[in-house]
Scaffold this motif. Structure first.
Motif, PDB file in Angstrom:
ATOM      1  N   ASN A   1       6.417  40.750  18.322  1.00  0.00           N
ATOM      2  CA  ASN A   1       6.638  40.073  17.053  1.00  0.00           C
ATOM      3  C   ASN A   1       7.843  39.141  17.058  1.00  0.00           C
ATOM      4  OD1 ASN A   1       4.504  41.436  16.004  1.00  0.00           O
ATOM      5  ND2 ASN A   1       5.732  43.073  15.096  1.00  0.00           N
TER       6      ASN A   1
ATOM      7  N   CYS B   1      11.911  39.081  13.518  1.00  0.00           N
ATOM      8  CA  CYS B   1      10.506  39.432  13.677  1.00  0.00           C
ATOM      9  C   CYS B   1       9.687  38.464  12.822  1.00  0.00           C
ATOM     10  CB  CYS B   1      10.274  40.870  13.232  1.00  0.00           C
ATOM     11  SG  CYS B   1       8.518  41.266  13.094  1.00  0.00           S
TER      12      CYS B   1
ATOM     13  N   CYS C   1       8.091  40.832   9.684  1.00  0.00           N
ATOM     14  CA  CYS C   1       8.937  41.387   8.616  1.00  0.00           C
ATOM     15  C   CYS C   1      10.166  40.522   8.366  1.00  0.00           C
ATOM     16  CB  CYS C   1       9.321  42.836   8.923  1.00  0.00           C
ATOM     17  SG  CYS C   1      10.324  43.039  10.397  1.00  0.00           S
TER      18      CYS C   1
ATOM     19  N   CYS D   1      12.827  45.989  13.572  1.00  0.00           N
ATOM     20  CA  CYS D   1      11.500  45.632  13.081  1.00  0.00           C
ATOM     21  C   CYS D   1      10.919  46.843  12.360  1.00  0.00           C
ATOM     22  CB  CYS D   1      10.606  45.231  14.251  1.00  0.00           C
ATOM     23  SG  CYS D   1       8.889  44.997  13.776  1.00  0.00           S
ATOM     24  N   VAL D   2      10.445  46.646  11.138  1.00  0.00           N
ATOM     25  CA  VAL D   2       9.898  47.780  10.379  1.00  0.00           C
ATOM     26  C   VAL D   2       8.368  47.802  10.407  1.00  0.00           C
ATOM     27  CG1 VAL D   2      11.886  47.901   8.807  1.00  0.00           C
ATOM     28  CG2 VAL D   2       9.907  46.490   8.181  1.00  0.00           C
ATOM     29  N   CYS D   3       7.784  46.810  11.071  1.00  0.00           N
ATOM     30  CA  CYS D   3       6.322  46.626  10.996  1.00  0.00           C
ATOM     31  C   CYS D   3       5.522  47.867  11.402  1.00  0.00           C
ATOM     32  CB  CYS D   3       5.909  45.439  11.847  1.00  0.00           C
ATOM     33  SG  CYS D   3       6.553  43.873  11.220  1.00  0.00           S
TER      34      CYS D   3
HETATM   35 ZN   LIG Z   1       8.611  43.357  12.103  1.00  0.00          ZN
END
Ligand SMILES: [Zn+2]
Length: 213
Positions: free
Chosen positions: A7, A14, A17, A23-25
């Motif tokens: 990402n 990212c 997000c 990155c929290v995806c």
């Molecule tokens: Zn992310």
């Protein structure tokens, strides 16, 4: 924290997000619903820093995004409303609105072949009201509201002037009223995590280990 390589954008954030320091995806739940949620977004929402509606669109497969237009109905959404495969409702609390869960169960019992289509006016409360007032094509739709308790917190959030309007939480309320409590909680958990990561990111760092999921 290392960013997810798939990402990563060239500026280090990212691409999905938008966060630079983590990155929290991968924390976002993904699921299906026996209903369609259409976000009808006010154009102001597009420029807000945290547009949480994007997460709803990524989490639930039967969702769509439409941009409200002042002068004419949104063609794709209007086509869905007129499509006999759907039974459309507008989430807009008023004197005549019925509970969303009642509308859902009614649609389930009487027209099993139709998919309930819930249209969410995405913007501040004032924007949502204006969208409704200027859209005769929305006014003819049966309107629904969330349960009183959820509705009040929904309205409170809508009246916030702080930039983020928590569309994902509105979505979570809908998911819960449709009977998918686990998925609704997963969405809420993700949102809490995202907001903490977002704040940490703005301060120039990743979340501390103890506050990570
Ligand atoms: Zn992310």
């Amino acid at each position: 924290m290392p960013l997810s390589s798939t990402n990563t954008h060239q500026n280090g954030a990212c691409a999905d997000c938008g966060l630079h320091h983590q990155c929290v995806c991968s924390h976002l739940p993904k699921f299906e619903l026996p209903a369609h949620i259409a976000l009808l977004m006010h154009e102001n929402e597009l420029t807000r820093e945290t547009n949480t509606g994007q997460w709803l669109l990524k989490a639930i497969s039967s969702t769509s995004l439409h941009i409200w237009q002042r002068k004419q109905p949104c063609p794709k959404l209007l086509a869905m409303i007129n499509d006999p495969a759907y039974c459309a409702y507008l989430l807009f609390p008023n004197d005549e609105s019925i509970a969303l869960s009642d509308a859902y169960h009614h649609a389930e019992q009487t027209s099993s072949s139709k998919t309930p289509l819930f249209i969410v006016l995405d913007g501040t409360w004032q924007e949502a009201k204006k969208m409704w007032q200027k859209s005769p094509w929305l006014q003819v739709l049966p309107s629904v509201h969330l349960l009183p308790q959820q509705q009040s917190s929904y309205q409170l959030r809508r009246n916030q002037q702080q930039g983020h309007l928590c569309t994902i939480e509105v979505g979570s309320c809908i998911v819960e009223e449709l009977g998918f409590a686990v998925q609704a909680q997963q969405l809420n958990d993700f949102f809490q995590h995202y907001m903490r990561a977002f704040q940490a990111d703005k301060s120039g760092h990743a979340l501390k280990a103890k506050t990570r999921l």
